[in-house]
Design a protein around this motif. Structure first.
Motif, mmCIF file in Angstrom:
data_model
loop_
_atom_site.group_PDB
_atom_site.id
_atom_site.type_symbol
_atom_site.label_atom_id
_atom_site.label_comp_id
_atom_site.label_asym_id
_atom_site.label_seq_id
_atom_site.Cartn_x
_atom_site.Cartn_y
_atom_site.Cartn_z
ATOM 1 N N TYR A 82 0.824 -1.216 0.000
ATOM 2 C CA TYR A 82 0.000 0.000 0.000
ATOM 3 C C TYR A 82 0.856 1.264 0.000
ATOM 4 O O TYR A 82 0.551 2.242 0.670
ATOM 5 C CB TYR A 82 -0.969 -0.021 1.191
ATOM 6 N N PHE A 84 1.979 2.897 -3.046
ATOM 7 C CA PHE A 84 1.583 3.796 -4.122
ATOM 8 C C PHE A 84 0.089 4.078 -4.039
ATOM 9 O O PHE A 84 -0.727 3.163 -3.931
ATOM 10 C CB PHE A 84 1.929 3.180 -5.479
ATOM 11 N N ARG A 85 -0.256 5.344 -4.126
ATOM 12 C CA ARG A 85 -1.655 5.750 -3.965
ATOM 13 C C ARG A 85 -2.474 5.555 -5.232
ATOM 14 O O ARG A 85 -3.700 5.524 -5.179
ATOM 15 C CB ARG A 85 -1.720 7.217 -3.512
ATOM 16 N N SER A 86 -1.807 5.452 -6.364
ATOM 17 C CA SER A 86 -2.497 5.306 -7.645
ATOM 18 C C SER A 86 -1.480 4.905 -8.702
ATOM 19 O O SER A 86 -0.263 4.944 -8.468
ATOM 20 C CB SER A 86 -3.155 6.632 -8.039
ATOM 21 N N HIS A 89 0.678 7.950 -9.366
ATOM 22 C CA HIS A 89 1.727 8.126 -8.360
ATOM 23 C C HIS A 89 2.910 7.218 -8.683
ATOM 24 O O HIS A 89 4.073 7.639 -8.669
ATOM 25 C CB HIS A 89 1.161 7.811 -6.968
ATOM 26 N N TYR A 121 -1.242 -4.163 -9.819
ATOM 27 C CA TYR A 121 -1.605 -4.377 -8.418
ATOM 28 C C TYR A 121 -1.841 -5.860 -8.176
ATOM 29 O O TYR A 121 -2.522 -6.541 -8.954
ATOM 30 C CB TYR A 121 -2.865 -3.587 -8.073
ATOM 31 N N TYR A 207 1.624 -2.664 -5.408
ATOM 32 C CA TYR A 207 1.758 -2.288 -6.817
ATOM 33 C C TYR A 207 3.123 -2.782 -7.274
ATOM 34 O O TYR A 207 4.148 -2.435 -6.682
ATOM 35 C CB TYR A 207 1.665 -0.775 -7.034
ATOM 36 N N GLU A 266 -12.984 -4.391 -2.944
ATOM 37 C CA GLU A 266 -12.565 -3.654 -1.755
ATOM 38 C C GLU A 266 -13.733 -3.406 -0.798
ATOM 39 O O GLU A 266 -13.551 -3.431 0.421
ATOM 40 C CB GLU A 266 -11.935 -2.329 -2.190
ATOM 41 N N VAL A 275 -4.825 -3.013 5.249
ATOM 42 C CA VAL A 275 -3.895 -1.883 5.252
ATOM 43 C C VAL A 275 -3.216 -1.753 6.609
ATOM 44 O O VAL A 275 -1.992 -1.605 6.707
ATOM 45 C CB VAL A 275 -4.634 -0.580 4.888
ATOM 46 N N LYS A 279 1.253 -2.656 7.883
ATOM 47 C CA LYS A 279 2.246 -1.668 8.325
ATOM 48 C C LYS A 279 3.376 -2.292 9.141
ATOM 49 O O LYS A 279 4.451 -1.708 9.260
ATOM 50 C CB LYS A 279 1.556 -0.569 9.127
ATOM 51 N N ARG A 297 6.721 8.716 -0.880
ATOM 52 C CA ARG A 297 5.506 9.275 -0.270
ATOM 53 C C ARG A 297 5.379 10.761 -0.557
ATOM 54 O O ARG A 297 4.265 11.277 -0.708
ATOM 55 C CB ARG A 297 5.520 9.018 1.242
#
Length: 299
Positions: A82, A84-86, A89, A121, A207, A266, A275, A279, A297
């Motif tokens: 998790y 890359f946000r898109s 990105h 992804y 990703y 999702e 998510v 971490k 980031r």
């Protein structure tokens, strides 16, 4: 002169389609001076393909970046969950200064990354168990990419990570050697994993970039003009390959559904739990990558 491209995926896959565009563009740019030969469906693991490019058995290889992390550790930075946000990105990272910095490290092992392509992804498939929350993975044998970050992530989720060479994965799923696996839609459907897996959970937990890597000695053999044309063709093919995957992902989902896969999106799962529990990997393995992760980031 001939350039030989090798990859592990079947004909018609994104890698294969991208390679065909590269062939068309480069042969056109050089007026046929350079011929490109494409060999798909190689019976090799990702790292074996990389080694084969290093030794010159193949001039260019297309493979997931996860396979290179054991040889060029900085590449592992792209495999954190998790991160890359898109897609956009990811492209800004890979096609900009950060990607260029990693490419310089790749140069040191006798390889030239011509362009960052896309694997996509990663999602989870299983034979029988619906994966709605991380705890559902507990005790399941999951084939992961041969990469410490992937294995640690699934171990944190309670699964038993298993290494299986990519060409042998279908049979391992079929005979129950493993209960499930992680992969992009662009691999799950062209490889017909829906025939041996019934559950698909769209976790998108990592990703995964792909490498379009060339034997550095072979690359350096060419004149500056030809080098520029090789790079231009690789980038045009990169854009095509990425777009091909994004256009076909909905079609892949439709094919998977039509072939009996139960698909959890999702909104069907406890996505925040995936998510949140992912971490832990940053605490366990993130220290050597703190600087580059901060830069990723920041974009």
């Amino acid at each position: 002169m001939q350039i030989t491209i090798g990859h592990l995926n079947p004909p018609g896959s994104a890698y294969d389609q991208g390679a065909k565009v590269f062939k068309q563009i480069l042969e056109g740019m050089t007026d046929g001076q350079i011929k490109v030969r494409i060999i798909s469906g190689l019976n090799l693991s990702g790292i074996e393909l990389i080694r084969a490019v290093q030794t010159g058995e193949y001039d260019i290889g297309i493979t997931s970046s996860s396979s290179l992390g054991n040889l060029v550790p900085i590449v592992n930075a792209f495999d954190f969950p998790y991160l890359f946000r898109s897609h956009e990105h990811a492209y800004r990272v890979l096609d900009g200064e950060i990607g260029d910095f990693v490419n310089e490290e790749i140069d040191l092992v006798g390889l030239k990354n011509l362009a960052w392509w896309e694997n996509g992804y990663l999602h989870i498939t299983t034979a029988e168990t619906p994966i709605i929350k991380p705890e559902n993975l507990r005790g399941l044998k999951i084939r992961t990419m041969d990469n410490q970050i992937h294995r640690t992530l699934f171990r944190d989720w309670g699964a038993i990570p298993v290494s299986v060479p990519y060409p042998q994965l279908y049979e391992a799923l079929k005979n129950g050697t493993v209960d499930g696996q992680e992969n992009s839609l662009g691999n799950i459907v062209p490889n017909r994993f829906y025939e041996v897996q019934r559950e698909l959970t769209l976790t998108g937990h990592i990703y995964n970039p792909a490498l379009f890597i060339m034997n550095k000695e072979k690359y350096n053999h060419f004149s500056l003009d030809i080098k520029i044309k090789i790079l231009d063709a690789a980038r045009i093919a990169r854009d095509f390959e990425r777009d091909f995957l994004r256009r076909n992902n909905p079609i892949y989902l439709q094919i998977a559904h039509q072939n009996g896969m139960h698909i959890l999106t999702e909104t069907d799962i406890d996505f925040p739990a995936f998510v949140r529990t992912s971490k832990k990997v940053y605490t366990q393995l993130g220290e050597p990558y703190k600087s580059i992760l901060r830069k990723i980031r920041a974009l």
